[in-house]
Write a protein that holds these residues in place. Structure first.
Motif, PDB file in Angstrom:
ATOM      1  N   MET A 178      -8.744  -2.242   9.706  1.00  0.00           N
ATOM      2  CA  MET A 178      -9.403  -3.412   9.128  1.00  0.00           C
ATOM      3  C   MET A 178      -8.421  -4.564   8.933  1.00  0.00           C
ATOM      4  O   MET A 178      -8.767  -5.721   9.144  1.00  0.00           O
ATOM      5  CB  MET A 178      -9.999  -2.984   7.785  1.00  0.00           C
ATOM      6  CG  MET A 178     -11.164  -3.800   7.331  1.00  0.00           C
ATOM      7  SD  MET A 178     -12.536  -3.769   8.495  1.00  0.00           S
ATOM      8  CE  MET A 178     -13.185  -5.404   8.210  1.00  0.00           C
ATOM      9  N   ARG A 223     -12.434   5.488  13.431  1.00  0.00           N
ATOM     10  CA  ARG A 223     -13.136   6.753  13.650  1.00  0.00           C
ATOM     11  C   ARG A 223     -14.447   6.428  14.364  1.00  0.00           C
ATOM     12  O   ARG A 223     -15.060   5.400  14.094  1.00  0.00           O
ATOM     13  CB  ARG A 223     -13.459   7.450  12.321  1.00  0.00           C
ATOM     14  CG  ARG A 223     -12.318   8.235  11.713  1.00  0.00           C
ATOM     15  CD  ARG A 223     -11.851   9.383  12.603  1.00  0.00           C
ATOM     16  NE  ARG A 223     -10.699  10.098  12.062  1.00  0.00           N
ATOM     17  CZ  ARG A 223      -9.420   9.735  12.244  1.00  0.00           C
ATOM     18  NH1 ARG A 223      -9.109   8.645  12.926  1.00  0.00           N
ATOM     19  NH2 ARG A 223      -8.455  10.469  11.735  1.00  0.00           N
ATOM     20  N   TYR A 258     -16.202   3.174  13.118  1.00  0.00           N
ATOM     21  CA  TYR A 258     -15.768   2.792  11.781  1.00  0.00           C
ATOM     22  C   TYR A 258     -14.362   2.215  11.896  1.00  0.00           C
ATOM     23  O   TYR A 258     -13.529   2.756  12.622  1.00  0.00           O
ATOM     24  CB  TYR A 258     -15.644   4.023  10.873  1.00  0.00           C
ATOM     25  CG  TYR A 258     -16.916   4.742  10.536  1.00  0.00           C
ATOM     26  CD1 TYR A 258     -17.719   4.317   9.477  1.00  0.00           C
ATOM     27  CD2 TYR A 258     -17.298   5.882  11.237  1.00  0.00           C
ATOM     28  CE1 TYR A 258     -18.874   5.016   9.143  1.00  0.00           C
ATOM     29  CE2 TYR A 258     -18.453   6.587  10.898  1.00  0.00           C
ATOM     30  CZ  TYR A 258     -19.239   6.138   9.856  1.00  0.00           C
ATOM     31  OH  TYR A 258     -20.376   6.830   9.526  1.00  0.00           O
ATOM     32  N   TYR A 259     -14.077   1.171  11.134  1.00  0.00           N
ATOM     33  CA  TYR A 259     -12.700   0.713  10.958  1.00  0.00           C
ATOM     34  C   TYR A 259     -12.177   1.283   9.645  1.00  0.00           C
ATOM     35  O   TYR A 259     -12.810   1.113   8.600  1.00  0.00           O
ATOM     36  CB  TYR A 259     -12.636  -0.807  10.898  1.00  0.00           C
ATOM     37  CG  TYR A 259     -12.534  -1.454  12.260  1.00  0.00           C
ATOM     38  CD1 TYR A 259     -11.298  -1.799  12.789  1.00  0.00           C
ATOM     39  CD2 TYR A 259     -13.666  -1.716  13.020  1.00  0.00           C
ATOM     40  CE1 TYR A 259     -11.188  -2.385  14.041  1.00  0.00           C
ATOM     41  CE2 TYR A 259     -13.571  -2.295  14.279  1.00  0.00           C
ATOM     42  CZ  TYR A 259     -12.326  -2.627  14.781  1.00  0.00           C
ATOM     43  OH  TYR A 259     -12.222  -3.203  16.012  1.00  0.00           O
ATOM     44  N   LEU A 260     -11.039   1.944   9.686  1.00  0.00           N
ATOM     45  CA  LEU A 260     -10.377   2.433   8.483  1.00  0.00           C
ATOM     46  C   LEU A 260      -9.500   1.301   7.924  1.00  0.00           C
ATOM     47  O   LEU A 260      -9.328   0.278   8.591  1.00  0.00           O
ATOM     48  CB  LEU A 260      -9.542   3.670   8.838  1.00  0.00           C
ATOM     49  CG  LEU A 260     -10.352   4.819   9.472  1.00  0.00           C
ATOM     50  CD1 LEU A 260      -9.424   5.958   9.882  1.00  0.00           C
ATOM     51  CD2 LEU A 260     -11.416   5.314   8.506  1.00  0.00           C
ATOM     52  N   PRO A 261      -8.948   1.461   6.727  1.00  0.00           N
ATOM     53  CA  PRO A 261      -8.193   0.345   6.132  1.00  0.00           C
ATOM     54  C   PRO A 261      -7.111  -0.245   7.045  1.00  0.00           C
ATOM     55  O   PRO A 261      -7.003  -1.476   7.153  1.00  0.00           O
ATOM     56  CB  PRO A 261      -7.597   0.975   4.871  1.00  0.00           C
ATOM     57  CG  PRO A 261      -8.624   1.977   4.455  1.00  0.00           C
ATOM     58  CD  PRO A 261      -9.124   2.569   5.755  1.00  0.00           C
ATOM     59  N   LYS A 313      -1.995   6.891  -1.235  1.00  0.00           N
ATOM     60  CA  LYS A 313      -3.296   6.377  -1.663  1.00  0.00           C
ATOM     61  C   LYS A 313      -4.148   5.918  -0.479  1.00  0.00           C
ATOM     62  O   LYS A 313      -5.333   5.606  -0.644  1.00  0.00           O
ATOM     63  CB  LYS A 313      -3.110   5.157  -2.588  1.00  0.00           C
ATOM     64  CG  LYS A 313      -2.309   5.419  -3.835  1.00  0.00           C
ATOM     65  CD  LYS A 313      -3.188   6.053  -4.902  1.00  0.00           C
ATOM     66  CE  LYS A 313      -2.385   6.340  -6.160  1.00  0.00           C
ATOM     67  NZ  LYS A 313      -3.078   7.334  -7.012  1.00  0.00           N
ATOM     68  N   LEU A 314      -3.525   5.801   0.673  1.00  0.00           N
ATOM     69  CA  LEU A 314      -4.230   5.228   1.835  1.00  0.00           C
ATOM     70  C   LEU A 314      -5.412   6.091   2.244  1.00  0.00           C
ATOM     71  O   LEU A 314      -5.286   7.315   2.389  1.00  0.00           O
ATOM     72  CB  LEU A 314      -3.233   5.118   3.002  1.00  0.00           C
ATOM     73  CG  LEU A 314      -3.769   4.491   4.294  1.00  0.00           C
ATOM     74  CD1 LEU A 314      -4.097   3.016   4.081  1.00  0.00           C
ATOM     75  CD2 LEU A 314      -2.753   4.641   5.423  1.00  0.00           C
ATOM     76  N   PHE A 315      -6.542   5.463   2.468  1.00  0.00           N
ATOM     77  CA  PHE A 315      -7.700   6.199   2.983  1.00  0.00           C
ATOM     78  C   PHE A 315      -7.621   6.215   4.507  1.00  0.00           C
ATOM     79  O   PHE A 315      -7.509   5.177   5.153  1.00  0.00           O
ATOM     80  CB  PHE A 315      -9.009   5.528   2.540  1.00  0.00           C
ATOM     81  CG  PHE A 315     -10.224   6.196   3.138  1.00  0.00           C
ATOM     82  CD1 PHE A 315     -10.604   7.466   2.720  1.00  0.00           C
ATOM     83  CD2 PHE A 315     -10.944   5.581   4.146  1.00  0.00           C
ATOM     84  CE1 PHE A 315     -11.702   8.096   3.282  1.00  0.00           C
ATOM     85  CE2 PHE A 315     -12.052   6.198   4.721  1.00  0.00           C
ATOM     86  CZ  PHE A 315     -12.424   7.462   4.284  1.00  0.00           C
ATOM     87  N   GLY A 316      -7.678   7.414   5.088  1.00  0.00           N
ATOM     88  CA  GLY A 316      -7.621   7.531   6.543  1.00  0.00           C
ATOM     89  C   GLY A 316      -6.200   7.571   7.039  1.00  0.00           C
ATOM     90  O   GLY A 316      -5.663   6.569   7.497  1.00  0.00           O
ATOM     91  N   ARG A 317      -5.567   8.748   6.951  1.00  0.00           N
ATOM     92  CA  ARG A 317      -4.159   8.844   7.341  1.00  0.00           C
ATOM     93  C   ARG A 317      -4.028   9.417   8.755  1.00  0.00           C
ATOM     94  O   ARG A 317      -5.010   9.636   9.446  1.00  0.00           O
ATOM     95  CB  ARG A 317      -3.446   9.703   6.304  1.00  0.00           C
ATOM     96  CG  ARG A 317      -3.542   9.045   4.914  1.00  0.00           C
ATOM     97  CD  ARG A 317      -2.576   9.624   3.927  1.00  0.00           C
ATOM     98  NE  ARG A 317      -3.047  10.853   3.330  1.00  0.00           N
ATOM     99  CZ  ARG A 317      -3.678  10.936   2.149  1.00  0.00           C
ATOM    100  NH1 ARG A 317      -3.915   9.842   1.455  1.00  0.00           N
ATOM    101  NH2 ARG A 317      -4.050  12.093   1.666  1.00  0.00           N
ATOM    102  N   MET A 327       0.845  -1.202   0.000  1.00  0.00           N
ATOM    103  CA  MET A 327       0.000   0.000   0.000  1.00  0.00           C
ATOM    104  C   MET A 327       0.873   1.243   0.000  1.00  0.00           C
ATOM    105  O   MET A 327       1.824   1.339   0.771  1.00  0.00           O
ATOM    106  CB  MET A 327      -0.890  -0.046   1.254  1.00  0.00           C
ATOM    107  CG  MET A 327      -1.650   1.217   1.560  1.00  0.00           C
ATOM    108  SD  MET A 327      -2.855   1.736   0.308  1.00  0.00           S
ATOM    109  CE  MET A 327      -4.084   0.447   0.449  1.00  0.00           C
TER     110      MET A 327
END
Lengths: 563, 563
Positions: free
Chosen positions: B47, B33, B41-44, B5-9, B1
């Motif tokens: 997850m 979050r 919510y679990y971010l990538p 590009k990572l969602f949720g930094r 990764m």
């Protein structure tokens, strides 16, 4: 796994209520059990299949650059209020209150949640595009559940959401996902047709369903032989050829018409073509509004098209009493002089004819030479006609009718959610700007049922390799301990070699029953060890679905399983 | 990764409200979050960790012979009615109605569902024992949620249920699961203490919690230094040594006592030991019952023990007004002559003293020489005392107090559910018989938070190898394109070699920020490529948590990651 230890084994007979092949076999072979209508338990065999399906989807999604996340199952209802969806999906959405009085929707789709999540980051044009997806349990309070996994009230869904600067960028992802989906379904053994379809309650302008042709399906669609056109019946457009549109308009005339109430009765009585008659269908929507749908006599009304035009969630036919209370008469309804309480919606096919005939809102009296926009003015005009096999599309190609199961769908959402939820990003020029979205779903349970609907015979399921719960079904026959000892060794060896194997180790069960169970469960390869097979030189290997088996040496067994 | 590009930094600053280390770092490093309190919510990144934790648990459970299944999230409420649990857990259970009026519980634990499932098969003694488990979203309407993943209202739980012919067979599984759990937590980097605990609302006689010692925990327990005893504070027993129990009983006497309302005021006024005073605490339960808990003055009441004795779900202290309405007086409550509306519950410590003193239900009047079963008769007697550090257990060993996070638990359920749900099996003699059950839970989200509570420093998380989202954090420094080109090659090579890698490919970010982000995210190895490192001979490799780094040749990099 040893069959004697397996939780949830095969059963010999099933209730005749299990009409769908997938429901019958998944039940009988020990993959699922019903909790209550539309809610199912997965047994160990079913669970392995489910995990394999999930893994394949996950691999392909990750490869495409999408990132897996997870949103809570319970969605704060206020998010759904922002998009006005508590109303528009109110018949399907389940709601729950917590001890503090906060209201939640049981997630049925997650656009609002994903936008809520994205809003927690100050995203800029630099962060776009991105695609986040999840596997999560979804709830839809369906009016009716079908048997088995085809239509559930609680199900696992892969739902992905992509975020873009504009439509152009979105379209790249939309096209990419078409390929990704085709590939996913192909790996699962399913050939899919991509069919334009109704956007429903998602919000947005266009979308496509991935449909697997099957008699068990409920999705009806129209397509051309060359594959250039495929659209769900709910949105399929077709050419409404001009009939007598060049005739001059004659004088509206009332005539006595002692006839029956059907369209055919009108044709017989007036000796005029069916297409020249006006078909009138009175509906009532969920808010109690009366809607009169009118259309050329040779066509039928598609209720989804009608719902979309009038923005209704549910429709039912009005009763005879309701029609009379409106001052009209069943069988003799007419848009001419209908009560102002009624919303009149005309199909645009009525513009292809002149001097139509039909009822007068009075019993046994008909009107002749009825002309739209002269004798009556509909409140709404548009396409509410059902496309049918044999019709032509707008390019003049003949339409064929298909039927299938929707296993996935992809949606253009556009700026809809960004606008409704006031969710913005910072653009290059430092200004705030809406973002463009798409969403992409696959129903896991339904996909599993679809595979079974496609891969079976009279004896049971025939699992495709990729998602079979085990690759091999090892069967030991007879009562000789030596056979079982050797079977055990083979079982251990297969496991060590990475071959997933189900071993039927039951001693007191006859060969016939073991074979029947193996066929029912449907693993790709059946391996039999018995005195007979050993005398013949080793083991009997048979592919599920094949009639013949071959004898292979014990030492060659592992080689037979390409890994 | 690629980090770009990572969602949720990562974020630089966090709110001071995020007090728990795990909440703070999991938020700041971009793992989770909050949606609303108790729902996340679990971010990538989160997850990936979650999936790894699930996989480890699944592997160990499968190895133990347990079989994975799945029950619906919505449980038909009628099943919970059979076991009377809609009442006893009514403050935590969320309920929902569907459009047909059917009621469902949002699953918080699944004993009823599993018994319902097993009942769908005609099981016999031959099918026992078996153990089925699932990973599923659970809902508990907790009064308060803690920040982050430590106490959620919606969470993922591994819950397993075992079925046995009798207690003897169950105990084998109970012991096996102890080992399985220890092993699971060990693989996750967690050392656990197995602590006897309160059975709560599950039904059954005994159970154990797996606790990770931590200041962030809410589980308080007592243990002996030699490890022979460990019990949750809610059930910990201790030796209540005899005091003046051999004294002869003196005459009950009323005396004027113009004193304050505290225990200390009583000691000072009467110049008698604290232990000789009766401590009276008035509670109100969820049904509105008044409960007077009385105990020796030097001990405290444990509310869970009290709740279990009186079968209450919730307790609160009575207000001064309520006490007065009962005809008593705050600070001067006494079991002697208390209103008959009040349920009097005596701790058995009151049997270790004679001639106690305390209030009289009248202001400024005390009683001397109060003796149990002579001057008052409690409605219930038992152990409602809080065990504390320094007390001795029944074997005379000194108790130490510990605090930690409960990450798992195992329960004996016995015949409880089989009996309540009339779920039977066919025994050898053909007769119907109840079955014996156990259940076994692990909270996934809480386990993740616990790992962070154990593995961190001032700069961020220090993930254990087994569940780190990636093994390596590759950082390219500077603005030289060549560096980034070489970094890209290294990135590709690591991926090809099966090394999970996060590559910080941001060009416009300073070294300090990249290092800070790497520390915060906490991957096991940091690899830096820069002009400096290349001049020094290759790449800088540093283990997270170590201070020094070493220079390794580019060609040696893959070798450094044992696979």
């Amino acid at each position: 796994m040893k069959y004697s230890k397996l939780f949830g084994r095969t059963v010999k007979t099933v209730s005749k209520d299990l009409k769908l092949i997938s429901n019958k076999y998944l039940y009988q072979a020990g993959f699922i059990r019903e909790s209550v209508a539309g809610r199912y338990y997965y047994l160990p065999l079913g669970m392995i299949v489910r995990d394999k399906v999930v893994k394949i989807i996950e691999e392909e999604m990750d490869k495409s650059g999408a990132q897996k996340i997870l949103a809570p199952v319970l969605h704060p209802l206020e998010l759904w209020e922002k998009t006005n969806r508590t109303e528009s999906v109110s018949f399907e959405l389940m709601k729950v209150k917590d001890r503090n009085g906060s209201e939640f929707a049981l997630g049925g789709t997650a656009e609002e949640m994903m936008v809520d999540l994205v809003q927690k980051f100050n995203i800029s044009y630099n962060d776009l595009p991105f695609h986040i997806y999840q596997f999560s349990t979804k709830f839809r309070d369906e009016l009716r559940a079908r048997g088995g996994l085809l239509r559930l009230r609680e199900f696992l869904m892969k739902d992905g959401y992509s975020f873009h600067a504009d439509e152009k960028d979105f379209k790249k992802e939309y096209e990419k996902m078409q390929k990704v989906y085709r590939n996913i379904f192909k790996r699962l053994g399913l050939e899919t047709l991509m069919v334009e379809s109704d956007n429903g309650y998602i919000g947005g302008e266009y979308c496509h369903e991935f449909i697997v042709e099957s008699e068990a399906g409920e999705s009806r669609f129209l397509y051309t032989k060359d594959g250039s056109y495929a659209a769900h019946e709910d949105i399929a457009k077709f050419l409404k050829e001009k009939k007598n549109v060049d005739e001059k308009e004659n004088k509206l005339t009332e005539v006595k018409a002692p006839r029956g109430n059907t369209m055919e009765d009108g044709v017989k009585f007036h000796k005029l073509p069916l297409w020249q008659q006006i078909k009138d269908v009175m509906f009532v929507d969920e808010k109690g509004r009366f809607i009169l749908a009118i259309i050329r006599g040779d066509l039928n009304v598609n209720e989804t098209k009608l719902k979309n035009i009038i923005k209704a969630v549910e429709l039912r036919h009005a009763t005879d009493e309701e029609i009379r209370e409106l001052g009209s008469e069943p069988g003799f309804i007419s848009p001419v002089g209908i009560s102002k309480k009624v919303l009149v919606v005309a199909d645009d096919s009525l513009k292809t004819i002149k001097n139509a005939y039909g009822g007068s809102n009075k019993k046994n009296i008909d009107l002749l030479n009825v002309n739209i926009n002269r004798d009556y003015k509909p409140n709404l005009e548009g396409d509410i006609a059902l496309a049918e096999e044999g019709f032509k599309n707008e390019q003049g190609q003949k339409l064929l009718a298909g039927k299938g199961i929707e296993v996935g769908n992809i949606f253009q959402l556009g700026y809809h959610y960004s606008e409704k939820m006031k969710a913005l990003l910072t653009d290059k020029d430092g200004k705030e700007k809406m973002y463009y979205m798409g969403c992409y779903g696959i129903g896991i349970d339904r996909t599993i049922a679809t595979v079974v609907e496609k891969y079976y015979d009279d004896n049971g399921i025939i699992w495709p390799e990729a998602i079979a719960p085990f690759k091999a079904h090892l069967i030991a026959l007879g009562k000789d301990e030596k056979i079982y000892k050797q079977a055990e060794e083979i079982y251990e060896k297969l496991i060590k070699s990475g071959v997933e194997v189900l071993y039927d180790d039951r001693v007191n069960v006859m060969a016939g029953e073991k074979f029947a169970d193996a066929d029912l469960i449907g693993l790709p390869a059946r391996i039999v060890i018995s005195e007979k097979s050993l005398k013949a030189g080793g083991l009997e290997l048979k592919k599920r679905g094949d009639k013949k088996n071959e004898i292979i040496k014990v030492s060659d067994l592992v080689k037979c399983f390409k890994l």
